[in-house]
Design an enzyme around this catalytic site. Structure first.
Site, PDB file in Angstrom:
ATOM      1  N   HIS A  53       5.990  -2.231  -1.931  1.00 53.20           N
ATOM      2  CA  HIS A  53       6.582  -3.577  -1.796  1.00 53.20           C
ATOM      3  C   HIS A  53       8.057  -3.448  -1.423  1.00 53.20           C
ATOM      4  O   HIS A  53       8.531  -4.070  -0.457  1.00 53.20           O
ATOM      5  CB  HIS A  53       6.436  -4.343  -3.115  1.00 53.20           C
ATOM      6  N   GLU A  54       8.772  -2.639  -2.182  1.00 46.63           N
ATOM      7  CA  GLU A  54      10.211  -2.477  -1.927  1.00 46.63           C
ATOM      8  C   GLU A  54      10.451  -1.756  -0.601  1.00 46.63           C
ATOM      9  O   GLU A  54      11.384  -2.099   0.136  1.00 46.63           O
ATOM     10  CB  GLU A  54      10.874  -1.715  -3.085  1.00 46.63           C
ATOM     11  N   HIS A  57      10.328  -4.172   2.322  1.00 42.67           N
ATOM     12  CA  HIS A  57      11.611  -4.843   2.556  1.00 42.67           C
ATOM     13  C   HIS A  57      12.588  -3.910   3.271  1.00 42.67           C
ATOM     14  O   HIS A  57      13.251  -4.299   4.237  1.00 42.67           O
ATOM     15  CB  HIS A  57      12.245  -5.269   1.219  1.00 42.67           C
TER      16      HIS A  57
END
Length: 213
Positions: A53-54, A57
């Protein structure tokens, strides 16, 4: 180029371990033995879900030419730990900070939506594997273990997607909503339905519905 600082790696590891523990506590309560047995399996779903997820980004930010770095939020980590004892995880242990002199709502929205989309894709991937191994889980211990890991992976990742898409505070949902309300509604609906099915039907019943087994 995809680069990490030493402090970023440290923060990611700390956040990963603590968030895994939080989901373990939320799923087992104060049962230490159950927590120790379930934690390694939870760490697979949380590890892939949180880290990717990170990185989603970070990757999109750097594709636009910005420097991006994950930083721990100690207060958020502590709050996640506290809420886990009530059966819910406020999963905001930190965030990827994008450094830019100027950024449009569109670019910010695309950077923000990358994380939840990663979680949705991971959840679907876990569900696919769970569906594949389910028939053999009736006679294979390894298949049972894989099914449990995938069930947890689906539940955790669908929740992470829905939670991060909430349009509150500095969560991803606020930035996506400012960029494009239609896209936010569509992705939030997908994540919300996946989470709702996980919480109401359970992954095994979802798999049975898919396979007719």
């Amino acid at each position: 180029m995809f680069k990490f600082t030493s402090s970023e790696v440290r923060d990611l590891i700390i956040a990963f371990v603590v968030i895994s523990l939080c989901f373990g506590i939320a799923n087992t309560g104060r049962d230490i033995n159950a927590l120790m047995n379930l934690l390694p399996m939870i760490m697979v779903g949380v590890g892939l879900g949180f880290i990717l997820h990170e990185l989603g980004h970070k990757f999109v930010s750097m594709r636009y030419g910005y420097w991006a770095e994950f930083k721990l939020w100690p207060q958020g980590l502590l709050f996640a730990l506290v809420t886990s004892f009530f059966g819910f995880v406020f999963a905001a242990p930190g965030a990827v900070y994008t450094y830019a002199n100027y950024m449009t709502d569109e670019i910010n929205g695309k950077i923000s939506i990358a994380g939840p989309i990663v979680n949705i894709l991971l959840a679907l991937g876990f569900l696919l594997v769970a569906t594949w191994v389910y028939p053999s889980a009736f006679y294979s211990g390894i298949s049972v273990l894989i099914f449990i890991v995938c069930s947890l992976g689906y539940s955790i990742n669908s929740f992470l997607a829905a939670f991060n898409l909430l349009p509150i505070g500095n969560l991803d949902g606020s930035k996506v909503l400012r960029w494009n309300i239609g896209i936010w509604i569509a992705i939030m609906a997908i994540a919300g339905i996946m989470t709702l099915l996980s919480m109401t039907m359970g992954v095994e019943n979802i798999v049975r519905l898919i396979t007719g087994f």
